[in-house]
Design an enzyme around this catalytic site. Structure first.
Site, PDB file in Angstrom:
ATOM      1  N   GLY A  98      30.467  60.574   5.501  1.00  0.00           N
ATOM      2  CA  GLY A  98      30.511  60.949   4.086  1.00  0.00           C
ATOM      3  C   GLY A  98      31.060  62.342   3.854  1.00  0.00           C
ATOM      4  O   GLY A  98      31.689  62.922   4.737  1.00  0.00           O
ATOM      5  N   LEU A 120      33.434  62.825   1.699  1.00  0.00           N
ATOM      6  CA  LEU A 120      34.785  62.320   1.957  1.00  0.00           C
ATOM      7  C   LEU A 120      35.863  63.264   1.435  1.00  0.00           C
ATOM      8  O   LEU A 120      35.737  63.868   0.377  1.00  0.00           O
ATOM      9  CB  LEU A 120      34.949  60.938   1.302  1.00  0.00           C
ATOM     10  CG  LEU A 120      33.966  59.871   1.786  1.00  0.00           C
ATOM     11  CD1 LEU A 120      34.202  58.555   1.043  1.00  0.00           C
ATOM     12  CD2 LEU A 120      34.061  59.663   3.293  1.00  0.00           C
ATOM     13  N   GLN A 165      36.470  62.009  20.622  1.00  0.00           N
ATOM     14  CA  GLN A 165      35.685  60.878  20.118  1.00  0.00           C
ATOM     15  C   GLN A 165      36.478  59.563  20.230  1.00  0.00           C
ATOM     16  O   GLN A 165      35.926  58.523  20.588  1.00  0.00           O
ATOM     17  CB  GLN A 165      35.301  61.131  18.660  1.00  0.00           C
ATOM     18  CG  GLN A 165      34.633  59.957  17.979  1.00  0.00           C
ATOM     19  CD  GLN A 165      34.090  60.333  16.613  1.00  0.00           C
ATOM     20  OE1 GLN A 165      32.968  60.788  16.501  1.00  0.00           O
ATOM     21  NE2 GLN A 165      34.891  60.159  15.576  1.00  0.00           N
ATOM     22  N   HIS A 219      39.655  61.335   5.431  1.00  0.00           N
ATOM     23  CA  HIS A 219      38.963  60.041   5.473  1.00  0.00           C
ATOM     24  C   HIS A 219      39.767  58.978   4.724  1.00  0.00           C
ATOM     25  O   HIS A 219      39.919  57.846   5.169  1.00  0.00           O
ATOM     26  CB  HIS A 219      37.583  60.138   4.807  1.00  0.00           C
ATOM     27  CG  HIS A 219      36.612  61.057   5.483  1.00  0.00           C
ATOM     28  ND1 HIS A 219      36.122  62.187   4.882  1.00  0.00           N
ATOM     29  CD2 HIS A 219      36.023  60.998   6.708  1.00  0.00           C
ATOM     30  CE1 HIS A 219      35.263  62.786   5.696  1.00  0.00           C
ATOM     31  NE2 HIS A 219      35.186  62.090   6.814  1.00  0.00           N
TER      32      HIS A 219
HETATM   33  P1  AMP Z   1      33.368  62.172   9.981  1.00  0.00           P
HETATM   34  O1  AMP Z   1      32.921  61.797   8.619  1.00  0.00           O
HETATM   35  O2  AMP Z   1      33.595  63.643  10.168  1.00  0.00           O
HETATM   36  O3  AMP Z   1      32.533  61.552  11.070  1.00  0.00           O
HETATM   37  O4  AMP Z   1      34.817  61.546  10.156  1.00  0.00           O
HETATM   38  C1  AMP Z   1      35.032  60.172   9.963  1.00  0.00           C
HETATM   39  C2  AMP Z   1      36.401  59.821  10.466  1.00  0.00           C
HETATM   40  O5  AMP Z   1      37.385  60.568   9.750  1.00  0.00           O
HETATM   41  C3  AMP Z   1      36.594  60.173  11.957  1.00  0.00           C
HETATM   42  O6  AMP Z   1      37.338  59.146  12.578  1.00  0.00           O
HETATM   43  C4  AMP Z   1      37.367  61.456  11.885  1.00  0.00           C
HETATM   44  O7  AMP Z   1      38.151  61.708  13.036  1.00  0.00           O
HETATM   45  C5  AMP Z   1      38.234  61.229  10.671  1.00  0.00           C
HETATM   46  N1  AMP Z   1      38.709  62.498  10.131  1.00  0.00           N
HETATM   47  C6  AMP Z   1      37.973  63.611   9.891  1.00  0.00           C
HETATM   48  N2  AMP Z   1      38.759  64.610   9.457  1.00  0.00           N
HETATM   49  C7  AMP Z   1      40.024  64.112   9.413  1.00  0.00           C
HETATM   50  C8  AMP Z   1      41.294  64.666   9.058  1.00  0.00           C
HETATM   51  N3  AMP Z   1      41.418  65.930   8.664  1.00  0.00           N
HETATM   52  N4  AMP Z   1      42.391  63.873   9.131  1.00  0.00           N
HETATM   53  C9  AMP Z   1      42.265  62.578   9.545  1.00  0.00           C
HETATM   54  N5  AMP Z   1      41.096  62.003   9.911  1.00  0.00           N
HETATM   55  C10 AMP Z   1      39.999  62.761   9.840  1.00  0.00           C
END
Ligand code: AMP
Length: 279
Positions: free
Chosen positions: A31, A33, A153, A37
């Site tokens: 979240g 977002l 990850q 995301h």
């Molecule tokens: P999180 O909510 O931080 O767990 O992220 C959820 C997903 O969004 C994960 O697969 C992250 O790698 C991806 N994500 C987070 N930040 C970015 C970004 N700046 N650009 C692309 N994907 C992202």
């Protein structure tokens, strides 16, 4: 958009969609977002018939209780963003729906577990594999979209998928950045204006490392220069800057076929990570 908070109701709905022959594209999030995301969701919409996004702040992947406590949870704004992005399904379970008390979990993912993020966040990847396994098991997506932002990850999840022979294709999507280069992250809201300025050094150091590499500078020297650049920036505390093999994340060798530069640092009180694919 349909919103589910229980596994049973979600599974019933997904079952119907599967029976109609729909492919399922899945984006896992915690979240708060942002456009990063939403770029994963856009990819999912392109490649699958039905898109599902989960919002779950997973307690087992936080090794710092204060970090878990202050993690942002703007669920109303998130729901509105997903509606606007035409996400089909939101799964937003409470903790009790995902965990029945303390559960034993250990998956041997090899050296990936203790390298880099694993060293600075002990237990983190066990928590990640635990929750992603549960979410994959509930949702059974055909395709799952993860960001390169969390490069290690992606490697960890691919390793789990391979070890457990899970029927899902993991797709890595590019990092979305602010116009000034800062990688988008839910944690950026904790940065003061000054912190934000200081944090730009991460992206600058990664770019500098890429140029040095292209000029033929030895790997150890690149790491030294990039680390010095970050350490000299006020308000930042470097955890690591490394050139790693893009597949194993062990230290890169000059002949490694794929090389990624990865950085983690605290800026003010916020821990940030970023990376760039160098070869
Ligand atoms: P999180 O909510 O931080 O767990 O992220 C959820 C997903 O969004 C994960 O697969 C992250 O790698 C991806 N994500 C987070 N930040 C970015 C970004 N700046 N650009 C692309 N994907 C992202």
């Amino acid at each position: 958009m349909k919103i589910f908070t229980t596994k049973n109701a979600l599974q019933q709905h997904l079952q119907q969609l599967r029976q109609q022959g729909s492919s399922i594209g899945y984006v896992a999030t915690m979240g708060a977002l942002h456009d990063g995301h939403l770029s994963l969701l856009a990819q999912a919409k392109q490649q699958a018939d039905v898109t599902i996004c989960s919002i779950f702040v997973n307690p087992t992947q936080f090794n710092d209780p204060a970090d878990l406590e202050r993690y942002p949870r703007p669920i109303a704004a998130d729901t509105a963003k997903l509606e606007r992005a035409e996400c089909d399904i939101l799964f937003n379970p409470p903790v009790g729906e995902m965990y029945a008390g303390n559960e034993n979990w250990h998956l041997d993912i090899g050296p990936l577990e203790h390298l880099l993020e694993g060293e600075f966040r002990p237990g983190h990847y066990q928590g990640v594999t635990q929750v992603v396994f549960k979410l994959f098991d509930i949702i059974q997506p055909n395709l799952a979209f993860f960001g390169q932002k969390d490069y290690q990850q992606v490697m960890v999840i691919r390793k789990m998928v391979q070890l457990l022979n899970l029927p899902v294709k993991v797709i890595m999507c590019p990092i979305l950045r602010e116009t000034d280069g800062l990688a988008m992250s839910s944690r950026n809201i904790h940065l003061s204006t000054a912190d934000h300025e200081h944090a730009l050094v991460l992206w600058q150091a990664l770019n500098r490392a890429k140029s040095y590499f292209e000029e033929g500078m030895p790997i150890a020297q690149i790491e030294e220069k990039a680390a010095a650049m970050i350490s000299h920036e006020p308000g930042t505390q470097l955890e690591y800057f490394t050139l790693a093999d893009g597949d194993t994340l062990e230290h890169a060798e000059p002949h490694s076929t794929s090389i990624v530069a990865l950085v983690a640092a605290r800026v003010g009180s916020t821990r940030l990570i970023d990376n760039v694919i160098i070869r």
